[in-house]
Scaffold this motif. Structure first.
Motif, PDB file in Angstrom:
ATOM      1  N   PHE A 169       2.542 -10.154  -0.521  1.00  0.00           N
ATOM      2  CA  PHE A 169       3.685  -9.697   0.289  1.00  0.00           C
ATOM      3  C   PHE A 169       5.014 -10.108  -0.303  1.00  0.00           C
ATOM      4  CE2 PHE A 169       0.374  -9.296   3.559  1.00  0.00           C
ATOM      5  CZ  PHE A 169       0.688  -8.036   4.022  1.00  0.00           C
ATOM      6  N   MET A 187       3.539  -2.487  10.013  1.00  0.00           N
ATOM      7  CA  MET A 187       3.776  -2.882   8.626  1.00  0.00           C
ATOM      8  C   MET A 187       5.157  -3.534   8.568  1.00  0.00           C
ATOM      9  SD  MET A 187       1.148  -1.551   7.059  1.00  0.00           S
ATOM     10  CE  MET A 187      -0.138  -0.414   7.468  1.00  0.00           C
ATOM     11  N   ASN A 193       6.386  -6.425   6.463  1.00  0.00           N
ATOM     12  CA  ASN A 193       6.913  -6.620   5.106  1.00  0.00           C
ATOM     13  C   ASN A 193       6.179  -5.717   4.137  1.00  0.00           C
ATOM     14  OD1 ASN A 193       7.852  -8.790   6.630  1.00  0.00           O
ATOM     15  ND2 ASN A 193       8.239  -9.935   4.756  1.00  0.00           N
ATOM     16  N   THR A 241       4.294  -4.807   0.680  1.00  0.00           N
ATOM     17  CA  THR A 241       3.526  -5.552  -0.321  1.00  0.00           C
ATOM     18  C   THR A 241       4.256  -5.390  -1.664  1.00  0.00           C
ATOM     19  OG1 THR A 241       2.137  -3.683  -0.913  1.00  0.00           O
ATOM     20  CG2 THR A 241       1.341  -5.068   0.880  1.00  0.00           C
ATOM     21  N   GLN A 249       4.111  -2.022  -3.253  1.00  0.00           N
ATOM     22  CA  GLN A 249       4.935  -1.031  -2.525  1.00  0.00           C
ATOM     23  C   GLN A 249       6.403  -1.205  -2.881  1.00  0.00           C
ATOM     24  OE1 GLN A 249       3.642  -2.018   1.435  1.00  0.00           O
ATOM     25  NE2 GLN A 249       1.703  -0.916   1.192  1.00  0.00           N
ATOM     26  N   THR A 291      -6.926  -5.237  -5.814  1.00  0.00           N
ATOM     27  CA  THR A 291      -7.563  -4.562  -4.687  1.00  0.00           C
ATOM     28  C   THR A 291      -6.940  -5.026  -3.375  1.00  0.00           C
ATOM     29  OG1 THR A 291      -9.224  -6.302  -4.662  1.00  0.00           O
ATOM     30  CG2 THR A 291      -9.808  -4.266  -5.812  1.00  0.00           C
ATOM     31  N   GLY A 292      -6.872  -4.122  -2.434  1.00  0.00           N
ATOM     32  CA  GLY A 292      -6.379  -4.459  -1.099  1.00  0.00           C
ATOM     33  C   GLY A 292      -4.922  -4.859  -1.071  1.00  0.00           C
ATOM     34  N   SER A 293      -4.121  -4.274  -1.972  1.00  0.00           N
ATOM     35  CA  SER A 293      -2.712  -4.666  -2.002  1.00  0.00           C
ATOM     36  C   SER A 293      -1.802  -3.563  -1.452  1.00  0.00           C
ATOM     37  CB  SER A 293      -2.296  -5.030  -3.441  1.00  0.00           C
ATOM     38  OG  SER A 293      -2.554  -3.936  -4.288  1.00  0.00           O
ATOM     39  N   LYS A 317      -1.982   0.006  -2.108  1.00  0.00           N
ATOM     40  CA  LYS A 317      -1.585   1.056  -3.066  1.00  0.00           C
ATOM     41  C   LYS A 317      -1.472   2.419  -2.384  1.00  0.00           C
ATOM     42  CE  LYS A 317      -4.787  -0.100  -6.164  1.00  0.00           C
ATOM     43  NZ  LYS A 317      -5.159  -1.473  -5.796  1.00  0.00           N
ATOM     44  N   THR A 318      -2.293   2.647  -1.333  1.00  0.00           N
ATOM     45  CA  THR A 318      -2.262   3.971  -0.694  1.00  0.00           C
ATOM     46  C   THR A 318      -0.875   4.255  -0.119  1.00  0.00           C
ATOM     47  OG1 THR A 318      -4.542   3.460  -0.078  1.00  0.00           O
ATOM     48  CG2 THR A 318      -3.615   5.469   0.848  1.00  0.00           C
ATOM     49  N   GLN A 350     -10.510   8.245   4.153  1.00  0.00           N
ATOM     50  CA  GLN A 350      -9.592   7.125   4.405  1.00  0.00           C
ATOM     51  C   GLN A 350      -8.150   7.472   4.037  1.00  0.00           C
ATOM     52  OE1 GLN A 350     -11.280   3.181   3.275  1.00  0.00           O
ATOM     53  NE2 GLN A 350      -9.400   3.063   2.099  1.00  0.00           N
ATOM     54  N   GLU A 379      -7.711   5.615  -7.864  1.00  0.00           N
ATOM     55  CA  GLU A 379      -8.902   5.045  -8.517  1.00  0.00           C
ATOM     56  C   GLU A 379      -9.188   5.835  -9.797  1.00  0.00           C
ATOM     57  OE1 GLU A 379     -10.047   2.309  -7.530  1.00  0.00           O
ATOM     58  OE2 GLU A 379      -9.346   2.211  -5.449  1.00  0.00           O
ATOM     59  N   ALA A 399      -6.849  -0.561  -9.532  1.00  0.00           N
ATOM     60  CA  ALA A 399      -6.744  -2.025  -9.583  1.00  0.00           C
ATOM     61  C   ALA A 399      -6.992  -2.492 -11.008  1.00  0.00           C
ATOM     62  CB  ALA A 399      -7.751  -2.653  -8.638  1.00  0.00           C
ATOM     63  N   ARG A 459     -13.505  -5.674  -1.759  1.00  0.00           N
ATOM     64  CA  ARG A 459     -13.702  -5.151  -0.391  1.00  0.00           C
ATOM     65  C   ARG A 459     -13.460  -6.245   0.642  1.00  0.00           C
ATOM     66  NH1 ARG A 459     -11.799  -1.517  -1.537  1.00  0.00           N
ATOM     67  NH2 ARG A 459     -11.912  -2.132  -3.703  1.00  0.00           N
ATOM     68  N   VAL A 480      -5.299  -7.555   1.780  1.00  0.00           N
ATOM     69  CA  VAL A 480      -3.920  -7.856   2.216  1.00  0.00           C
ATOM     70  C   VAL A 480      -3.764  -9.279   2.761  1.00  0.00           C
ATOM     71  CG1 VAL A 480      -2.685  -5.698   2.546  1.00  0.00           C
ATOM     72  CG2 VAL A 480      -4.388  -6.398   4.240  1.00  0.00           C
TER      73      VAL A 480
HETATM   74  N1  LIG Z   1       2.970  -3.501   4.064  1.00  0.00           N
HETATM   75  C1  LIG Z   1       1.813  -3.712   4.639  1.00  0.00           C
HETATM   76  N2  LIG Z   1       1.704  -4.600   5.629  1.00  0.00           N
HETATM   77  C2  LIG Z   1       0.519  -4.825   6.217  1.00  0.00           C
HETATM   78  N3  LIG Z   1      -0.618  -4.200   5.892  1.00  0.00           N
HETATM   79  C3  LIG Z   1      -0.566  -3.305   4.911  1.00  0.00           C
HETATM   80  C4  LIG Z   1       0.637  -2.999   4.229  1.00  0.00           C
HETATM   81  N4  LIG Z   1       0.362  -2.059   3.307  1.00  0.00           N
HETATM   82  C5  LIG Z   1      -0.943  -1.778   3.411  1.00  0.00           C
HETATM   83  N5  LIG Z   1      -1.519  -2.522   4.360  1.00  0.00           N
HETATM   84  C6  LIG Z   1      -2.933  -2.513   4.754  1.00  0.00           C
HETATM   85  O1  LIG Z   1      -3.668  -3.056   3.665  1.00  0.00           O
HETATM   86  C7  LIG Z   1      -4.966  -2.509   3.622  1.00  0.00           C
HETATM   87  C8  LIG Z   1      -5.329  -2.147   2.198  1.00  0.00           C
HETATM   88  O2  LIG Z   1      -4.549  -1.090   1.764  1.00  0.00           O
HETATM   89  P1  LIG Z   1      -5.075  -0.071   0.648  1.00  0.00           P
HETATM   90  O3  LIG Z   1      -6.403   0.443   0.998  1.00  0.00           O
HETATM   91  O4  LIG Z   1      -4.000   0.892   0.410  1.00  0.00           O
HETATM   92  O5  LIG Z   1      -5.212  -1.052  -0.592  1.00  0.00           O
HETATM   93  P2  LIG Z   1      -5.515  -0.691  -2.104  1.00  0.00           P
HETATM   94  O6  LIG Z   1      -4.593  -1.477  -2.946  1.00  0.00           O
HETATM   95  O7  LIG Z   1      -5.524   0.790  -2.276  1.00  0.00           O
HETATM   96  O8  LIG Z   1      -6.994  -1.274  -2.271  1.00  0.00           O
HETATM   97  P3  LIG Z   1      -8.126  -0.814  -3.302  1.00  0.00           P
HETATM   98  O9  LIG Z   1      -7.633  -1.133  -4.671  1.00  0.00           O
HETATM   99  O10 LIG Z   1      -9.275  -1.602  -2.911  1.00  0.00           O
HETATM  100  O11 LIG Z   1      -8.279   0.645  -3.105  1.00  0.00           O
HETATM  101  C9  LIG Z   1      -4.965  -1.337   4.577  1.00  0.00           C
HETATM  102  O12 LIG Z   1      -5.673  -1.693   5.722  1.00  0.00           O
HETATM  103  C10 LIG Z   1      -3.505  -1.126   4.915  1.00  0.00           C
HETATM  104  O13 LIG Z   1      -3.336  -0.678   6.233  1.00  0.00           O
END
Ligand SMILES: Nc1ncnc2c1ncn2[C@@H]1O[C@H](COP(=O)(O)OP(=O)(O)OP(=O)(O)O)[C@@H](O)[C@H]1O
Length: 774
Positions: free
Chosen positions: A152, A176, A178, A180, A183, A202-204, A206-207, A245, A314, A350, A562, A566
């Motif tokens: 974050f 949401m 703050n 990441t 972002q 992962t889980g940062s 990106k979507t 998703q 991906e 990732a 997985r 976050v």
């Molecule tokens: N700014 C934010 N604040 C809080 N939660 C967030 C924020 N941005 C994303 N998230 C949450 O973080 C989770 C992971 O997001 P996302 O699936 O986009 O990650 P990713 O980087 O694409 O992961 P992977 O590489 O595994 O695909 C989701 O549940 C999303 O809602």
């Protein structure tokens, strides 16, 4: 070696010897008399567990009458003796305990030497769980300096030039607060209209890093966009679950902008319904590559002239899974159909592999490279640096290191092959039934067959819904009471937990149901293949178990990714066989640090588990008193279950075979670690609860069989048909509702077998007639 030892015991205890013995001494009385007269020799088989004092009491072989019985016994002793060298674990076990299901017998002092086993063994040979196991090597687990990525930032979405409705939606409705790091870095670049190559752990988030700027830009187009314009953005993802998703994320972000319509196209869904939706109008098209190509080529209502954004999420997986051609076709279609306006391309992963860099070179123009990891910093302090802008010509870092979430604790356990299954089960039961904390666990296995087998086995024994199932009380209570199942009909009533499976050969409807259900649960186990390794955002996953090691380090990263998403806590456990220990070193070299979890610590918990098991009759006489006995009892339960049900045996055999096949596909640089030659196939079969020797299972085909098959192919060339193995990432072109590819393949197999038999018959007949003619 020790299996031979057991075989010797079987020979000694077999009917042959027993008959001879009975012929000599008709009644028990005579036998007792004979003992008193010193005629009978105590079998020296006892040496496996006997003490010195016992040996002293035993008359020496030379003292005994020179009859056939003693000759045989002496023979067996001679063979047995050198085979007693066992692993420390097994030695410790043999010294102290007699296993419940072991076939050794401990002769008693007060009886004349009986044959070691009362019942002659006729069934398949069952080896002991704790014998002949290779030693578990000592590992150096000094921690490795890892790459750190701060998740974050202190910046908010409101700090960016975004539509106020967008900000209210993100902060107010989606919580949401703050941004990441990825972002904060990527959104401004994409808003500026630059192509972007985004790499972040992962889980940062990106979507949102691509979804927010795309929707922001689309919301700003004047006059307002309309659904009849067709797609403005195309998002390509490797799996159906990921498509769903990402589509859901777009749905949430588009809420304030009702005129922007997202849509999802993926394999396994009805094409006709999708075509109708496309004709109605979709502005943001999310889909899997195969199905997208299908629509781009065949759906005339799909207008491509407005497409301004192409997202390859991906990206490395898209390439890994052979979607390169489909991706190229999508790009071609866009280039042919789009109007003159420039298209913006965004690639995300990732892990950025060489292939992705190559793809970036082809599809992107001077991309902004967004990499969150502070890899170049000497201090490795997780401070965010500015975006690294590089030209295309700049060299690619082939020796890529990987960033894992900081809150992720990674472990590995070394288990001898035979003990893998019980170790896994013990871990799952401990976490799901004996832990006060609720645990949601994902277990990765190498093949679909393996997922099917383990799911069915665990489901049948622990998880099937039972009548009058009681809820297990708190650990402390249950341990004190040690209460046992009241139900006669089933093995277990109180150990049940929620178990799911997910792999690419399931019906789409089932896949979606599993995904949604497991997503909403706070406790349970999902057994899956790599279909769930990428991108899936399943909340509150506490443990990732890798029961089989992935072929690429990037896969390892995605699998463990997985959990600990976050900023949340999470743990992972990697199963390794003693021959695979060097894999830890390989991960260390990529700056991934793991700690060892001793196998014994996991297996010890089986002592709690067995209290709830209704063990088969023969084991019931003596309830397990040690963890080794408990492990053996649990494993015997699996073996008995598999042996009893032909369907389970078939599943186990298929799982075993596919494991062996998958094991042969490790990349060349890993072959020194993962070589099937290093694995004891008998032990491996046992880890699939099989009692058959590997020869019978059929992977290791004899040369004669192979030659025969080759000849057959020459004699009767047949039409090619598609491989049985449907890709995990299949677009679902082949799937029809109600019939899975697995079903169709089974039917094909049956027909094929019949044809093969007929061909064999014809060949034999031809040979015969040729002979007769001669
Ligand atoms: N700014 C934010 N604040 C809080 N939660 C967030 C924020 N941005 C994303 N998230 C949450 O973080 C989770 C992971 O997001 P996302 O699936 O986009 O990650 P990713 O980087 O694409 O992961 P992977 O590489 O595994 O695909 C989701 O549940 C999303 O809602």
């Amino acid at each position: 070696m020790d299996e031979q030892f057991d075989m010797q015991l079987n020979i000694v205890s077999s009917g042959k010897l027993k008959t001879k013995y009975k012929q000599k001494f008709h009644s028990k009385r005579q036998r007792v008399k004979a003992k008193i007269a010193g005629k009978v020799h105590k079998p020296v088989i006892k040496t496996a567990s006997s003490s010195t004092s016992n040996n002293e009491k035993t008359p020496k072989t030379s003292d005994v009458n020179n009859d056939n019985v003693n000759k045989e016994q002496t023979k067996s002793v001679n063979v047995i003796k050198p085979k007693l060298s066992q692993s420390p674990l097994a030695q410790q076990h043999t010294k102290k305990h007699k296993l419940v299901a072991d076939h050794e017998s401990t002769p008693r002092d007060d009886l004349p030497a009986p044959p070691p086993s009362k019942v002659p063994r006729t069934g398949p040979f069952i080896s002991s769980l704790f014998k002949s196991n290779p030693e578990i090597p000592k590992m150096d687990c000094s921690s490795v300096e890892t790459i750190k990525e701060e998740i974050f930032t202190s910046k908010k979405f409101s700090d960016l030039p975004l539509n106020p409705n967008m900000i209210t939606n993100l902060e107010g409705k989606m919580n949401m607060n703050n941004m990441t790091t990825v972002q904060q870095l990527a959104i401004p670049q994409i808003l500026q209209g630059k192509d972007a190559l985004v790499k972040s752990q992962t889980g940062s988030g990106k979507t949102l890093a691509y979804a927010v700027p795309i929707v922001q830009k689309l919301s700003g187009i004047t006059p307002k966009i309309d659904r009849s314009h067709g797609p403005y953005a195309i998002v390509v993802v490797p799996t159906r679950e990921l498509a769903t998703q990402s589509y859901q994320v777009f749905m949430k972000i588009c809420k304030p902008f009702v005129y922007i319509v997202p849509g999802c196209l993926m394999g396994g869904e009805k094409r006709k319904a999708e075509k109708a939706r496309i004709r109605k109008g979709i502005n943001i098209l999310v889909g899997t590559p195969g199905r997208l190509v299908d629509h781009l080529k065949n759906t005339h209502g799909l207008i491509l002239q407005h497409v301004q954004y192409l997202v390859l999420d991906e990206a490395d997986r898209l390439l890994d899974m052979g979607y390169e051609k489909d991706v190229a076709e999508i790009i071609n279609c866009l280039e042919h159909n789009a109007s003159n306006q420039t298209r913006q391309t965004i690639l995300l992963s990732a892990t950025l592999t060489e292939g992705v860099e190559r793809l970036a070179g082809i599809t992107m123009y001077n991309p902004a490279r967004v990499s969150v990891a502070n890899e170049e910093s000497e201090s490795r302090i997780p401070v965010i640096k500015e975006i690294k802008q590089q030209s295309e010509s700049q060299s690619v870092n082939k020796e890529e290191n990987f960033a894992v979430p900081q809150a992720l604790k990674q472990h590995f356990v070394i288990t001898p092959c035979k003990l893998r299954l019980v170790t896994l089960v013990s871990f799952l039961l401990t976490k799901c039934r004996f832990s006060k904390k609720k645990n949601k666990i994902i277990v990765f296995l190498s093949t679909q067959d393996s997922v099917e087998f383990h799911h069915k086995l665990l489901n049948n024994i622990f998880c099937a819904k039972k009548k009058n199932t009681k809820v297990l009380k708190e650990k402390s209570e249950s341990l004190e009471s040690g209460s046992e199942s009241e139900e006669e009909e089933y093995h277990v009533t109180e150990l049940s937990f929620d178990l799911f499976k997910l792999h690419g050969d399931m019906l789409q409807k089932e896949r979606t149901q599993v995904f949604e259900k497991f997503r909403s649960m706070d406790c349970g186990v999902l057994l899956c293949t790599d279909v769930a390794a990428r991108g899936l955002d399943l909340p509150q996953v506490s443990w990732i178990i890798q029961y089989t090691t992935p072929g690429q380090t990037s896969d390892y990263i995605h699998r463990v990714g997985r959990t600990a998403r976050v900023g949340a806590q999470g743990q992972s456990l990697l199963f390794l066989m003693p021959t695979e220990c060097d894999y830890v070193q390989l991960l260390n070299e990529k700056q991934i640090s793991l700690q060892e979890m001793p196998m014994i610590n996991i297996l010890k918990n089986l002592m709690f588990v067995v209290k709830y098991l209704k063990l088969p009759e023969d084991a019931k006489r003596q309830r397990p008193r040690t963890w080794e006995e408990a492990a053996t009892a649990v494993h015997m339960l699996f073996e008995t279950h598999v042996a009893k049900h032909p369907f389970m045996s078939e599943l186990a055999r298929q799982a075993y075979q596919s494991f062996v096949r998958a094991y042969a596909t490790y990349p060349s640089h890993m072959k020194n670690i993962f070589s099937i030659k290093k694995i004891h196939l008998g032990h491996l079969a046992k880890s699939f609860a099989l009692q058959d020797a590997p020869g019978k299972i059929g992977v290791v085909q004899s040369k004669k069989f192979q030659a025969e098959k080759a000849q057959e192919k020459k004699d009767f060339p047949k039409k090619k048909f598609r491989s049985n193995n449907v890709s995990e990432f299949s677009s679902g072109f082949g799937s029809h509702l109600g019939v899975t590819p697995r079903h169709r393949n089974l039917q094909k197999k049956i027909v094929q077998n019949q044809q093969m038999k007929e061909r064999k018959k014809a060949r034999k007949l031809a040979k015969k007639t040729a002979k007769n003619n001669k």
